[in-house]
Design an enzyme around this catalytic site. Structure first.
Site, mmCIF file in Angstrom:
data_model
loop_
_atom_site.group_PDB
_atom_site.id
_atom_site.type_symbol
_atom_site.label_atom_id
_atom_site.label_comp_id
_atom_site.label_asym_id
_atom_site.label_seq_id
_atom_site.Cartn_x
_atom_site.Cartn_y
_atom_site.Cartn_z
ATOM 1 N N SER A 100 -3.992 91.582 50.912
ATOM 2 C CA SER A 100 -4.208 90.165 51.229
ATOM 3 C C SER A 100 -4.819 90.014 52.618
ATOM 4 O O SER A 100 -5.082 88.901 53.065
ATOM 5 C CB SER A 100 -2.886 89.377 51.138
ATOM 6 O OG SER A 100 -1.900 89.950 51.967
ATOM 7 N N ASN A 129 9.303 89.135 53.714
ATOM 8 C CA ASN A 129 9.515 87.921 52.911
ATOM 9 C C ASN A 129 9.818 86.701 53.780
ATOM 10 O O ASN A 129 9.279 85.622 53.544
ATOM 11 C CB ASN A 129 10.632 88.139 51.894
ATOM 12 C CG ASN A 129 10.283 89.244 50.919
ATOM 13 O OD1 ASN A 129 9.141 89.707 50.890
ATOM 14 N ND2 ASN A 129 11.253 89.681 50.133
ATOM 15 N N THR A 149 -13.169 43.633 40.108
ATOM 16 C CA THR A 149 -12.176 44.302 39.264
ATOM 17 C C THR A 149 -12.966 44.719 38.036
ATOM 18 O O THR A 149 -13.930 44.033 37.656
ATOM 19 C CB THR A 149 -11.010 43.373 38.859
ATOM 20 O OG1 THR A 149 -11.546 42.302 38.082
ATOM 21 C CG2 THR A 149 -10.262 42.806 40.055
ATOM 22 N N HIS A 150 -12.614 45.842 37.442
ATOM 23 C CA HIS A 150 -13.354 46.392 36.288
ATOM 24 C C HIS A 150 -14.836 46.582 36.588
ATOM 25 O O HIS A 150 -15.670 46.505 35.688
ATOM 26 C CB HIS A 150 -13.221 45.493 35.058
ATOM 27 C CG HIS A 150 -11.822 45.079 34.736
ATOM 28 N ND1 HIS A 150 -11.021 45.771 33.859
ATOM 29 C CD2 HIS A 150 -11.059 44.056 35.206
ATOM 30 C CE1 HIS A 150 -9.841 45.174 33.786
ATOM 31 N NE2 HIS A 150 -9.829 44.146 34.609
ATOM 32 N N SER A 159 -35.461 64.758 47.742
ATOM 33 C CA SER A 159 -35.581 65.526 46.506
ATOM 34 C C SER A 159 -36.749 66.484 46.657
ATOM 35 O O SER A 159 -37.756 66.152 47.288
ATOM 36 C CB SER A 159 -35.820 64.570 45.344
ATOM 37 O OG SER A 159 -36.455 65.250 44.293
ATOM 38 N N LYS A 201 -37.309 59.862 46.920
ATOM 39 C CA LYS A 201 -35.849 59.873 46.850
ATOM 40 C C LYS A 201 -35.160 60.007 48.202
ATOM 41 O O LYS A 201 -35.618 60.728 49.078
ATOM 42 C CB LYS A 201 -35.356 61.044 45.969
ATOM 43 C CG LYS A 201 -35.679 60.942 44.510
ATOM 44 C CD LYS A 201 -34.973 59.804 43.779
ATOM 45 C CE LYS A 201 -33.474 59.946 43.741
ATOM 46 N NZ LYS A 201 -33.037 61.026 42.854
ATOM 47 N N ASN A 217 -31.148 60.717 48.833
ATOM 48 C CA ASN A 217 -29.921 60.922 48.057
ATOM 49 C C ASN A 217 -28.662 60.901 48.919
ATOM 50 O O ASN A 217 -28.655 61.450 50.017
ATOM 51 C CB ASN A 217 -29.984 62.268 47.321
ATOM 52 C CG ASN A 217 -31.109 62.302 46.306
ATOM 53 O OD1 ASN A 217 -31.458 61.275 45.727
ATOM 54 N ND2 ASN A 217 -31.679 63.473 46.117
ATOM 55 N N GLU A 253 -21.422 62.241 47.652
ATOM 56 C CA GLU A 253 -21.348 62.936 46.355
ATOM 57 C C GLU A 253 -20.549 64.224 46.480
ATOM 58 O O GLU A 253 -19.720 64.550 45.630
ATOM 59 C CB GLU A 253 -22.753 63.271 45.843
ATOM 60 C CG GLU A 253 -23.525 62.070 45.348
ATOM 61 C CD GLU A 253 -24.953 62.442 44.980
ATOM 62 O OE1 GLU A 253 -25.296 62.340 43.812
ATOM 63 O OE2 GLU A 253 -25.724 62.858 45.875
ATOM 64 N N TYR A 264 11.774 86.181 46.270
ATOM 65 C CA TYR A 264 10.367 86.501 46.504
ATOM 66 C C TYR A 264 9.824 87.316 45.338
ATOM 67 O O TYR A 264 10.474 88.238 44.843
ATOM 68 C CB TYR A 264 10.191 87.307 47.809
ATOM 69 C CG TYR A 264 8.738 87.664 48.042
ATOM 70 C CD1 TYR A 264 7.872 86.756 48.653
ATOM 71 C CD2 TYR A 264 8.211 88.873 47.591
ATOM 72 C CE1 TYR A 264 6.522 87.049 48.822
ATOM 73 C CE2 TYR A 264 6.860 89.169 47.761
ATOM 74 C CZ TYR A 264 6.025 88.251 48.373
ATOM 75 O OH TYR A 264 4.691 88.538 48.527
ATOM 76 N N GLN A 272 2.071 85.835 46.928
ATOM 77 C CA GLN A 272 0.940 86.142 47.794
ATOM 78 C C GLN A 272 -0.278 85.276 47.432
ATOM 79 O O GLN A 272 -1.152 85.045 48.260
ATOM 80 C CB GLN A 272 0.607 87.632 47.666
ATOM 81 C CG GLN A 272 -0.563 88.089 48.517
ATOM 82 C CD GLN A 272 -0.658 89.595 48.561
ATOM 83 O OE1 GLN A 272 0.222 90.260 49.121
ATOM 84 N NE2 GLN A 272 -1.678 90.179 47.962
ATOM 85 N N LYS A 277 -1.768 81.604 49.318
ATOM 86 C CA LYS A 277 -2.506 81.299 50.546
ATOM 87 C C LYS A 277 -3.920 80.791 50.333
ATOM 88 O O LYS A 277 -4.340 79.820 50.964
ATOM 89 C CB LYS A 277 -2.534 82.541 51.437
ATOM 90 C CG LYS A 277 -1.212 82.744 52.127
ATOM 91 C CD LYS A 277 -1.068 84.136 52.686
ATOM 92 C CE LYS A 277 0.357 84.569 52.611
ATOM 93 N NZ LYS A 277 0.840 84.786 51.225
#
Ligand code: ARG
Length: 470
Positions: free
Chosen positions: A32, A119, A164-165, A286, A292, A294, A299, A326, A331, A334
């Site tokens: 690790s 541990n 809303t919606h 682009s 373009k 973007n 995003e 343990y 391991q 992480k």
């Protein structure tokens, strides 16, 4: 990979009972160090505190303690400066550092691991690391909140459609919309602060999982490392990763909030909406379509929520069904945490920077509030104030809207006579009610969008964030 282990006894720190050296393929599979080296400063900090406690309890002489502390400091400097050779055959950060210490200072180094196991050591390093990350996240969240507040201040009093919606619903202040994110990031900060409380408990002294018979002083180590206390059950401690799961769930919530804001910025910066302009330096072009521009930053922030949610799912799945205490499975805790830390901190800081480079197209936003019958609820409320039951009022306004749709006009474009046809209680003061400004400013309930309320909210936020108001 070739296994060349014949006649070669294990050289490991744990190799006493082994006749053969570990297969190279096993070393490669189980190491690790390639990622847990990130924990080195916490490992060293923990070892220094542990050694100090061992000396205070007669398990190390003062000379040995000095040699260990100096040895660890010199290892830390070498790692800081990139002059330390990490070895995958030494598995992880704990053994890389311990072996280097023994090589550097001899027998005193070999005493450091008394009363401790990897541990509880790995749990310690992880908690110390996450405690720092909580502090960093709180600063980053504050930065994002400040960016939101300065936009709210800049556009104070200006209107936009509230949805809303994804359908136009009621007019609101731009500042009110932005301050919604101030609240979300505020809750995120509270959650992190709360999670930090459970992280900040020292696991050291749980040893392998049953505690130790050596005369250690867990409280002393906890004090030296700034923990608020020590964990209560050694078995729980050796196998516990709740604190990391909780941390990842806080990360997920932050990223979800960032993603919702990003989604709005993507929509709003489209030609269809054209509500905001993101500065050129925060957009890309682009390779094929020259026209373009973007919104890659929002995003990507939105897209990166997938990996943060994924990290949370990994850790939850990892711990499900693990028997106490343990297990080497742990391991695997992480990398998802490190990835989430990197992703969320990068997203938070770029979001704050982008917001500082964002402008609302106020005129277009104001125009957008004038269509779509956005003050229809205000008309219903007007009728309610004239003693018409709300359900009846709702029906009356619905019929008025239907007539307007047929005529191709807005409610505000009806004459008083026309509008009175729907209800005789309506008088000429209705036009104030139907205006966007009148609608917004009537919403003075706590937490509402009236300029009065939003101004209060922004002022309170400016105070909280230490921003001097205009
Ligand atoms: N590298 C290990 C981990 O990250 C450290 C603990 C190893 N403990 C053990 N008993 N093998 O979990």
């Amino acid at each position: 990979m070739k296994v060349d282990s014949k006649n070669k006894k294990s050289q490991k720190l744990w190799g006493g009972r082994f006749e053969e050296a570990t297969a190279a393929s096993v070393e490669a599979f189980t190491e690790s160090i390639s990622y847990d080296r990130r924990l080195y400063s916490y490992d060293i900090m923990g070892s220094k505190a542990h050694a100090t406690m061992l000396a205070a309890n007669g398990l190390l002489s003062n000379e040995e303690l000095t040699a260990i502390i100096d040895g660890l400091s010199s290892i830390e400097t070498r790692i800081d400066e990139g002059n330390f050779a990490f070895k995958s055959e030494l598995e992880d950060i704990h053994m890389n550092i311990e072996k280097a210490l023994i090589d550097d200072i001899g027998p005193a180094g070999a005493k450091l691991h008394s009363g401790r196991s990897r541990n509880d050591q790995v749990a310690l390093d992880f908690r110390l690391y996450l405690r720092d990350q909580c502090d960093c996240f709180m600063l980053l969240l504050d930065e994002a909140r400040r960016a939101v507040v300065s936009l709210a201040r800049k556009y104070m009093g200006q209107v936009m459609p509230g949805y809303t919606h994804t359908q136009r619903a009621q007019p609101v202040l731009i500042s009110h919309h932005m301050m919604a994110y101030y609240e979300m990031f505020g809750r995120d900060g509270e959650r992190i602060a709360d999670c930090r409380k459970r992280i900040n408990i020292s696991p050291l002294g749980a040893a392998a999982m049953a505690g130790t018979g050596l005369p250690i002083d867990r409280e002393m180590v906890a004090d030296l490392l700034g923990f608020d206390g020590v964990t209560a059950n050694s078995m729980d401690t050796a196998g516990d990763r709740d604190f990391a799961i909780e941390f990842l769930s806080c990360c997920t919530m932050i990223q979800l909030h960032l993603s919702r804001l990003s989604e709005e910025l993507v929509l709003w910066s489209s030609q269809e909406f054209a509500f905001v302009t993101i500065a050129d330096k925060f957009c890309t072009g682009s390779s094929i379509m020259p026209q373009k521009k973007n919104p890659d930053i929002p995003e990507l922030i939105r897209g990166k929520s997938g990996r943060v949610v994924g990290s949370l799912m990994s850790l939850i799945t990892l711990t499900k069904g693990l028997p106490l205490t343990y297990n080497r499975d742990l391991q695997e805790d992480k990398e998802p945490v490190f990835d989430a830390v990197d992703t969320v901190s990068a997203s938070l800081s770029i979001m704050a920077e982008m917001l500082a480079n964002l402008s609302f197209n106020s005129q277009r936003l104001e125009e957008a509030t004038k269509t779509g019958f956005m003050t229809a609820t205000d008309l219903a409320d007007y009728l309610v104030l004239h003693n018409v039951p709300f359900r009846e009022a709702h029906g009356i306004v619905g019929r008025a809207v239907a007539v307007c749709i047929e005529k191709g006009c807005e409610l505000t474009e009806l004459s008083l006579e026309q509008i009175r046809e729907f209800s005789p209680v309506i008088d000429k003061d209705v036009f104030e009610v139907l205006s966007v400004e009148g609608s917004v400013n009537s919403r003075i309930s706590t937490g509402g969008t009236a300029t009065l309320r939003v101004e209060e909210a922004v002022q309170a936020a400016e105070k909280q964030m230490g921003i001097v108001g205009d």
